[in-house]
Design a protein around this motif. Sequence first.
Motif, PDB file in Angstrom:
ATOM      1  N   GLU A  29      50.290 -89.721  44.309  1.00 34.52           N
ATOM      2  CA  GLU A  29      51.689 -89.680  43.555  1.00 34.52           C
ATOM      3  C   GLU A  29      52.496 -90.358  44.378  1.00 34.52           C
ATOM      4  O   GLU A  29      52.746 -90.274  45.444  1.00 34.52           O
ATOM      5  CB  GLU A  29      52.056 -88.024  43.460  1.00 34.52           C
ATOM      6  CG  GLU A  29      53.268 -87.931  42.823  1.00 34.52           C
ATOM      7  CD  GLU A  29      53.744 -86.436  42.731  1.00 34.52           C
ATOM      8  OE1 GLU A  29      54.066 -85.874  41.766  1.00 34.52           O
ATOM      9  OE2 GLU A  29      53.609 -85.483  43.851  1.00 34.52           O
ATOM     10  N   VAL A  30      53.545 -91.229  43.696  1.00 36.93           N
ATOM     11  CA  VAL A  30      54.482 -91.871  44.429  1.00 36.93           C
ATOM     12  C   VAL A  30      55.869 -91.704  43.821  1.00 36.93           C
ATOM     13  O   VAL A  30      56.068 -91.430  42.483  1.00 36.93           O
ATOM     14  CB  VAL A  30      54.182 -93.360  44.279  1.00 36.93           C
ATOM     15  CG1 VAL A  30      52.761 -93.765  45.045  1.00 36.93           C
ATOM     16  CG2 VAL A  30      54.127 -94.049  42.822  1.00 36.93           C
ATOM     17  N   PRO A  31      56.860 -92.105  44.630  1.00 35.57           N
ATOM     18  CA  PRO A  31      58.404 -91.741  44.023  1.00 35.57           C
ATOM     19  C   PRO A  31      58.751 -92.934  43.010  1.00 35.57           C
ATOM     20  O   PRO A  31      59.618 -92.612  42.005  1.00 35.57           O
ATOM     21  CB  PRO A  31      59.259 -91.632  45.177  1.00 35.57           C
ATOM     22  CG  PRO A  31      58.367 -92.355  46.238  1.00 35.57           C
ATOM     23  CD  PRO A  31      56.871 -92.248  46.085  1.00 35.57           C
ATOM     24  N   ASP A  32      58.439 -94.141  43.462  1.00 36.01           N
ATOM     25  CA  ASP A  32      58.758 -95.038  42.453  1.00 36.01           C
ATOM     26  C   ASP A  32      57.507 -96.222  42.524  1.00 36.01           C
ATOM     27  O   ASP A  32      56.791 -96.811  43.345  1.00 36.01           O
ATOM     28  CB  ASP A  32      59.737 -96.140  43.549  1.00 36.01           C
ATOM     29  CG  ASP A  32      60.037 -97.362  42.857  1.00 36.01           C
ATOM     30  OD1 ASP A  32      59.624 -98.432  42.884  1.00 36.01           O
ATOM     31  OD2 ASP A  32      61.216 -97.221  42.007  1.00 36.01           O
ATOM     32  N   LEU A  33      57.052 -96.195  41.149  1.00 38.30           N
ATOM     33  CA  LEU A  33      56.025 -97.064  40.712  1.00 38.30           C
ATOM     34  C   LEU A  33      55.927 -98.488  40.958  1.00 38.30           C
ATOM     35  O   LEU A  33      54.809 -99.225  41.437  1.00 38.30           O
ATOM     36  CB  LEU A  33      55.616 -96.762  39.212  1.00 38.30           C
ATOM     37  CG  LEU A  33      54.245 -96.667  38.674  1.00 38.30           C
ATOM     38  CD1 LEU A  33      53.159 -96.045  39.593  1.00 38.30           C
ATOM     39  CD2 LEU A  33      54.372 -96.513  37.358  1.00 38.30           C
ATOM     40  N   THR A  34      56.952 -99.116  40.656  1.00 41.04           N
ATOM     41  CA  THR A  34      57.142-100.543  40.850  1.00 41.04           C
ATOM     42  C   THR A  34      57.131-100.860  42.271  1.00 41.04           C
ATOM     43  O   THR A  34      56.267-101.849  43.200  1.00 41.04           O
ATOM     44  CB  THR A  34      58.459-100.973  40.562  1.00 41.04           C
ATOM     45  OG1 THR A  34      58.541-100.742  39.032  1.00 41.04           O
ATOM     46  CG2 THR A  34      58.704-102.572  40.815  1.00 41.04           C
ATOM     47  N   THR A  35      57.675-100.331  43.377  1.00 43.21           N
ATOM     48  CA  THR A  35      57.493-100.336  44.623  1.00 43.21           C
ATOM     49  C   THR A  35      56.132 -99.991  45.154  1.00 43.21           C
ATOM     50  O   THR A  35      55.456-100.834  46.141  1.00 43.21           O
ATOM     51  CB  THR A  35      58.474 -99.341  45.529  1.00 43.21           C
ATOM     52  OG1 THR A  35      59.827 -99.542  45.004  1.00 43.21           O
ATOM     53  CG2 THR A  35      58.538 -99.404  47.020  1.00 43.21           C
ATOM     54  N   ALA A  36      55.533 -99.014  44.922  1.00 36.25           N
ATOM     55  CA  ALA A  36      54.036 -98.628  45.131  1.00 36.25           C
ATOM     56  C   ALA A  36      53.145 -99.493  44.690  1.00 36.25           C
ATOM     57  O   ALA A  36      52.250 -99.814  45.555  1.00 36.25           O
ATOM     58  CB  ALA A  36      53.844 -97.350  44.613  1.00 36.25           C
ATOM     59  N   VAL A  37      53.241-100.204  43.784  1.00 36.73           N
ATOM     60  CA  VAL A  37      52.411-101.209  43.449  1.00 36.73           C
ATOM     61  C   VAL A  37      52.570-102.629  44.005  1.00 36.73           C
ATOM     62  O   VAL A  37      51.540-103.028  44.469  1.00 36.73           O
ATOM     63  CB  VAL A  37      52.731-101.462  41.699  1.00 36.73           C
ATOM     64  CG1 VAL A  37      51.913-102.940  41.302  1.00 36.73           C
ATOM     65  CG2 VAL A  37      52.193-100.452  40.768  1.00 36.73           C
ATOM     66  N   ALA A  38      53.712-102.881  44.494  1.00 37.21           N
ATOM     67  CA  ALA A  38      54.076-104.121  45.306  1.00 37.21           C
ATOM     68  C   ALA A  38      53.481-103.786  46.660  1.00 37.21           C
ATOM     69  O   ALA A  38      52.973-104.715  47.133  1.00 37.21           O
ATOM     70  CB  ALA A  38      55.561-104.100  45.295  1.00 37.21           C
ATOM     71  N   ASP A  39      53.597-102.504  47.163  1.00 41.67           N
ATOM     72  CA  ASP A  39      53.038-102.052  48.618  1.00 41.67           C
ATOM     73  C   ASP A  39      51.440-102.308  48.394  1.00 41.67           C
ATOM     74  O   ASP A  39      50.975-102.824  49.283  1.00 41.67           O
ATOM     75  CB  ASP A  39      53.509-100.637  49.065  1.00 41.67           C
ATOM     76  CG  ASP A  39      54.870-100.605  49.000  1.00 41.67           C
ATOM     77  OD1 ASP A  39      55.490-101.610  49.265  1.00 41.67           O
ATOM     78  OD2 ASP A  39      55.338 -99.544  49.405  1.00 41.67           O
ATOM     79  N   ALA A  40      50.816-101.841  47.566  1.00 43.36           N
ATOM     80  CA  ALA A  40      49.398-101.682  47.335  1.00 43.36           C
ATOM     81  C   ALA A  40      48.930-103.320  47.487  1.00 43.36           C
ATOM     82  O   ALA A  40      48.112-103.493  47.902  1.00 43.36           O
ATOM     83  CB  ALA A  40      48.969-100.910  46.132  1.00 43.36           C
ATOM     84  N   GLU A  41      49.845-104.053  46.626  1.00 43.39           N
ATOM     85  CA  GLU A  41      49.276-105.629  46.367  1.00 43.39           C
ATOM     86  C   GLU A  41      49.394-106.036  47.837  1.00 43.39           C
ATOM     87  O   GLU A  41      48.546-106.937  48.043  1.00 43.39           O
ATOM     88  CB  GLU A  41      50.241-106.094  45.103  1.00 43.39           C
ATOM     89  CG  GLU A  41      49.675-105.724  43.838  1.00 43.39           C
ATOM     90  CD  GLU A  41      50.512-106.280  42.849  1.00 43.39           C
ATOM     91  OE1 GLU A  41      50.014-106.391  41.661  1.00 43.39           O
ATOM     92  OE2 GLU A  41      51.669-106.776  43.090  1.00 43.39           O
ATOM     93  N   SER A  42      50.541-105.815  48.512  1.00 42.51           N
ATOM     94  CA  SER A  42      50.785-106.562  49.687  1.00 42.51           C
ATOM     95  C   SER A  42      49.442-106.175  50.671  1.00 42.51           C
ATOM     96  O   SER A  42      49.431-106.627  51.875  1.00 42.51           O
ATOM     97  CB  SER A  42      51.892-105.966  50.269  1.00 42.51           C
ATOM     98  OG  SER A  42      51.916-104.898  50.871  1.00 42.51           O
ATOM     99  N   LEU A  43      48.843-105.056  50.394  1.00 39.91           N
ATOM    100  CA  LEU A  43      47.941-104.603  51.423  1.00 39.91           C
ATOM    101  C   LEU A  43      46.303-105.116  50.778  1.00 39.91           C
ATOM    102  O   LEU A  43      45.292-104.692  51.306  1.00 39.91           O
ATOM    103  CB  LEU A  43      47.563-102.963  51.326  1.00 39.91           C
ATOM    104  CG  LEU A  43      49.051-102.452  52.191  1.00 39.91           C
ATOM    105  CD1 LEU A  43      49.013-100.850  52.220  1.00 39.91           C
ATOM    106  CD2 LEU A  43      48.737-102.877  53.578  1.00 39.91           C
TER     107      LEU A  43
END
Length: 76
Positions: A29-43
């Motif tokens: 569960e994440v507060p902001d989907l767009t930010t979480a996707v970008a964070d996951a992609e950066s990893l």
Amino acid sequence: MFQRSRHYVPPVWPPEDGRQQMMMHVDIEVPDLTTAVADAESLGARLADTQYQDDVRVMLDPAGHPFCLYRETPNP
């Protein structure tokens, strides 16, 4: 304990008969989907080609394991 398998075959998403299935399922569960996707992609994760819901993103980790990011539901 974790170990590598030299015969590892990544799972496919969505599942297909006769192909490697996912071994476990993780929802985050994440507060902001767009930010979480970008964070996951950066990893090193990548967005799966098939998406079924507007408030959930299926991601694939670098080894191909699927996991889901989903938007927090607001408190009433």
